[in-house]
Design an enzyme around this catalytic site. Structure first.
Site, PDB file in Angstrom:
ATOM      1  N   SER A   1       0.798  -1.220   0.000  1.00  0.00           N
ATOM      2  CA  SER A   1       0.000   0.000   0.000  1.00  0.00           C
ATOM      3  C   SER A   1       0.833   1.274   0.000  1.00  0.00           C
ATOM      4  CB  SER A   1      -0.963  -0.048   1.181  1.00  0.00           C
ATOM      5  OG  SER A   1      -1.853   1.025   1.124  1.00  0.00           O
ATOM      6  N   HIS A   2       0.679   2.073   1.040  1.00  0.00           N
ATOM      7  CA  HIS A   2       1.342   3.380   1.107  1.00  0.00           C
ATOM      8  C   HIS A   2       2.743   3.285   1.692  1.00  0.00           C
ATOM      9  CE1 HIS A   2      -0.892   2.331   4.642  1.00  0.00           C
ATOM     10  NE2 HIS A   2      -0.006   2.993   5.340  1.00  0.00           N
TER      11      HIS A   2
ATOM     12  N   ASP B   1      -2.450   6.634  -3.417  1.00  0.00           N
ATOM     13  CA  ASP B   1      -1.307   5.986  -2.769  1.00  0.00           C
ATOM     14  C   ASP B   1      -0.687   4.889  -3.630  1.00  0.00           C
ATOM     15  OD1 ASP B   1      -3.290   4.052  -2.485  1.00  0.00           O
ATOM     16  OD2 ASP B   1      -2.445   3.316  -0.600  1.00  0.00           O
TER      17      ASP B   1
ATOM     18  N   LYS C   1     -11.431   0.035  -0.712  1.00  0.00           N
ATOM     19  CA  LYS C   1     -11.510   1.480  -0.871  1.00  0.00           C
ATOM     20  C   LYS C   1     -10.921   1.830  -2.230  1.00  0.00           C
ATOM     21  CE  LYS C   1      -7.431   2.058   2.105  1.00  0.00           C
ATOM     22  NZ  LYS C   1      -7.333   1.175   3.275  1.00  0.00           N
TER      23      LYS C   1
ATOM     24  N   ASP D   1      -0.932   1.642  -3.975  1.00  0.00           N
ATOM     25  CA  ASP D   1      -1.759   0.657  -4.674  1.00  0.00           C
ATOM     26  C   ASP D   1      -3.104   1.215  -5.125  1.00  0.00           C
ATOM     27  OD1 ASP D   1      -2.581   0.866  -2.030  1.00  0.00           O
ATOM     28  OD2 ASP D   1      -3.381  -1.172  -1.996  1.00  0.00           O
TER      29      ASP D   1
ATOM     30  N   ASP E   1      -5.696   2.712  -3.540  1.00  0.00           N
ATOM     31  CA  ASP E   1      -6.968   2.665  -2.817  1.00  0.00           C
ATOM     32  C   ASP E   1      -7.197   3.884  -1.926  1.00  0.00           C
ATOM     33  OD1 ASP E   1      -5.078   1.904  -0.988  1.00  0.00           O
ATOM     34  OD2 ASP E   1      -6.065   0.047  -0.378  1.00  0.00           O
ATOM     35  N   ARG E   2      -6.148   4.669  -1.663  1.00  0.00           N
ATOM     36  CA  ARG E   2      -6.334   5.866  -0.837  1.00  0.00           C
ATOM     37  C   ARG E   2      -6.489   7.113  -1.700  1.00  0.00           C
ATOM     38  NH1 ARG E   2      -2.660   5.683   4.599  1.00  0.00           N
ATOM     39  NH2 ARG E   2      -3.396   3.639   5.279  1.00  0.00           N
TER      40      ARG E   2
HETATM   41  C1  G1P Z   1      -3.845   1.780   8.367  1.00  0.00           C
HETATM   42  C2  G1P Z   1      -5.043   2.684   8.532  1.00  0.00           C
HETATM   43  C3  G1P Z   1      -6.311   1.913   8.261  1.00  0.00           C
HETATM   44  C4  G1P Z   1      -6.237   1.270   6.873  1.00  0.00           C
HETATM   45  C5  G1P Z   1      -4.966   0.446   6.744  1.00  0.00           C
HETATM   46  C6  G1P Z   1      -4.790  -0.094   5.331  1.00  0.00           C
HETATM   47  O1  G1P Z   1      -3.907   0.723   9.292  1.00  0.00           O
HETATM   48  O2  G1P Z   1      -5.077   3.251   9.819  1.00  0.00           O
HETATM   49  O3  G1P Z   1      -7.414   2.775   8.358  1.00  0.00           O
HETATM   50  O4  G1P Z   1      -7.354   0.452   6.641  1.00  0.00           O
HETATM   51  O5  G1P Z   1      -3.835   1.247   7.068  1.00  0.00           O
HETATM   52  O6  G1P Z   1      -4.701   0.926   4.380  1.00  0.00           O
HETATM   53  P1  G1P Z   1      -3.085   0.721  10.681  1.00  0.00           P
HETATM   54  O7  G1P Z   1      -1.654   0.953  10.343  1.00  0.00           O
HETATM   55  O8  G1P Z   1      -3.634   1.889  11.480  1.00  0.00           O
HETATM   56  O9  G1P Z   1      -3.373  -0.599  11.308  1.00  0.00           O
HETATM   57 ZN    ZN Z   2      -3.319   1.463  -0.209  1.00  0.00          ZN
END
Ligand code: G1P
Ligand code: ZN
Length: 543
Positions: free
Chosen positions: A113-114, A277, A376, A279, A281-282
């Protein structure tokens, strides 16, 4: 081509977190690590025999190699077909879309992801089920159990396939279909939004900057915004996905998308700004000289969704994660529709969407989505905003202001303490948990605690129960602080502190959120002993 059965031994650290298994890339690249996890996924879902799955990733370092390996393992495990995005690429929302469209049995998304990518950064693998959504906890726990007992995995002894050529090939007895990663997703978006209205908006001189952060959304945004919708060339920047995201941190928030922030607050600001982000989804959304918090964005989208064709019949309900602000609740209340509060992580929305209880979902962490898929969806949120702007023809700042005037403003911020000592973080949470019963009545920085609990959730659809999902401290007057540990990090622990306060009076809607929340932040610090226990006097990140 023969099927190899390779002996292996378990790795102790393969429990999936908030969103799949994320580790340093070097951890994933060590012999058998990826293979153990992937075989465990296959075993946990009852084998792959005769099944069809989807495969794609966000293009980060090791994406291609991992894709080849997973394909050979799928073939050796008896899969009938794997649908894979060209080049091994698929954004997370596109993967969800493809899983659903072709009614496959599930999919594997290669992404962290990010989190940054590259040989020294992070890699990840997550499994999505047949509804297109992240595997629920029962499945991730079953995967974890398999990783603890694994003794061998299966792999086809075959040369790599050409992932760049579209069309069908074979890998042993298995069919591999390489698809355009954008086409199915774009078709879905076309069905939801008034593309003609958005095209007319751009034709009228409306300006926008979309920062793809050198991540997977680049090709999607180029094709849809610049290609189909006629946005001027140059609207999408950092559009070429790179294995290390250009050395950046592909997280669309005011800190990591600094360049976009600076532009949007300058004299040269376009009408609308957005970013996505690693991947895809954000999302982050901005207007000229205004940043829209993800919590506010969810509320504004919910209040205006009926302006887009895909939502013109109204919403069944709204779901948000518990730490997300209650701004959306006020919209649900006014619309007279259901409102659901779930634990953090998109996997908790799947049942509500499947059951038709919720139409829109959102998280404070820049995640917004709807029942069109089960993840998302960054670009979807941007397109819904564009559709609303195309109809209302008002600046983003005015839309936000009038929203607050109508519903009141939920001041909101998240403070992150990153890379803190894992043991100290666990002790902080345990001690706080042990004191929950005695906290009501405590006065800190002028605020009186009226409630304190550890959020637990019973899924209204399947009755499953999730405990210890975040400590909530409520103050007199409705303000609150929430604390939880991140489940997505790969180094030490990250403490997240979520702060919120409701302000009904429009005359008081222009405060700086950090000022508006300063007393709550100080009270949370004192009550949990954050500075004392972590040695940090300031958060690393405030979003
Ligand atoms: C974080 C975000 C959460 C999101 C997840 C995946 O998780 O807080 O809302 O769903 O990334 O993108 P966390 O690191 O807080 O467990
Ligand atoms: Zn992501």
């Amino acid at each position: 081509m023969s099927i190899l059965t390779v002996k292996t031994t378990p790795f102790a650290d393969q429990r999936p977190g908030t969103s799949g298994l994320r580790k340093k890339t070097t951890v994933f690249m060590q012999p058998n690590y990826l293979e153990n996890f992937v075989q465990s996924v296959f075993d946990a879902i009852g084998g792959l025999s005769a099944k069809t799955i989807v495969l794609g990733g966000d293009g980060r370092y090791f994406n291609r190699e991992a894709a080849q390996k997973i394909l050979k393992m799928a073939a050796a495990n008896g899969a009938a077909k794997v649908i894979v995005g060209q080049g091994g690429l698929l954004s997370t929302p596109a993967a969800s879309c493809v899983i659903r469209k072709y009614r496959t049995d599930g999919g594997i998304v290669m992404s962290a992801s990010h989190n940054p990518g590259g040989p020294k950064e992070d890699f990840g693998v997550k499994y999505n089920i047949a509804n297109g959504g992240p595997a629920p906890e029962a499945v991730t726990e079953a995967i974890f159990e398999c990783t603890r007992a694994i003794s061998e995995y299966r792999l086809l002894d075959a040369p790599d396939i050409d992932l760049d050529a579209l069309g069908e090939t074979r890998l042993g007895d298995m069919s591999v279909v390489v698809i355009d990663p954008v086409a199915d997703y774009e078709e879905l978006m076309h069905g939801l939004f008034d593309f003609d209205a958005i095209r007319a908006l751009f034709a009228s001189g409306f300006t926008m900057r979309f920062d793809a952060m050198h991540a997977i959304t680049g090709p999607y945004a180029q094709s849809i915004l610049t290609g189909t919708l006629g946005a001027p060339e140059g609207t999408v920047v950092n559009a070429v996905p790179l294995p290390d995201f250009g050395g950046g941190h592909p997280d669309p928030n005011p800190v990591w998308a600094r360049e976009l922030m600076d532009l949007m607050f300058s004299d040269a600001a376009p009408d609308f700004g957005a970013a996505s982000d690693g991947d895809g989804d954000r999302n982050m959304v901005l207007g000229r000289h205004v940043y829209v918090t993800p919590s506010d964005s969810l509320a504004v989208l919910a209040a205006n969704a009926h302006l887009a064709p895909g939502y013109e019949d109204g919403l069944a309900g709204i779901a948000r994660s518990m730490p997300t602000s209650a701004a959306a609740d006020r919209v649900a209340d006014k619309l007279g529709i259901g409102c659901y509060e779930t634990p953090t992580g998109w996997k908790f929305f799947g049942n509500l969407l499947d059951a038709g209880k919720a139409t829109l979902c959102g998280e404070e962490s820049a995640g917004t989505g709807s029942n069109h898929i089960r993840e998302k969806d960054g670009l979807w949120a941007v397109l819904l905003w564009l559709n609303i702007l195309a109809v209302r023809r008002e600046p983003v700042a005015d839309i936000l202001k009038s929203h607050w005037a109508e519903y009141g403003r939920n001041y909101y911020s998240r403070h992150d303490y990153e890379g803190i000592d894992a043991a100290a973080a666990a002790t902080l949470m345990d001690d706080l948990r042990a004191r929950l019963g005695s906290l009501p009545g405590t006065v800190s920085h002028g605020l009186t605690v009226v409630s304190a609990d550890d959020f637990a959730y019973t899924d209204p659809v399947d009755g499953s129960r999730s405990e210890k999902q975040g400590i909530r401290i409520g103050f007199e007057g409705g303000a609150r602080a929430v604390m939880r540990l991140s489940g997505t990090g790969t180094e030490g622990a990250t403490l997240r502190v979520y702060l919120e306060r409701f302000e009904p009076d429009p005359a008081k809607h222009d405060l700086d959120p950090q000022e508006a929340l300063a007393a709550i932040a100080a009270a949370a610090d004192e009550i949990a002993g954050i500075t004392a226990r972590t040695g940090r006097s300031e958060p690393d990140l405030m979003t």
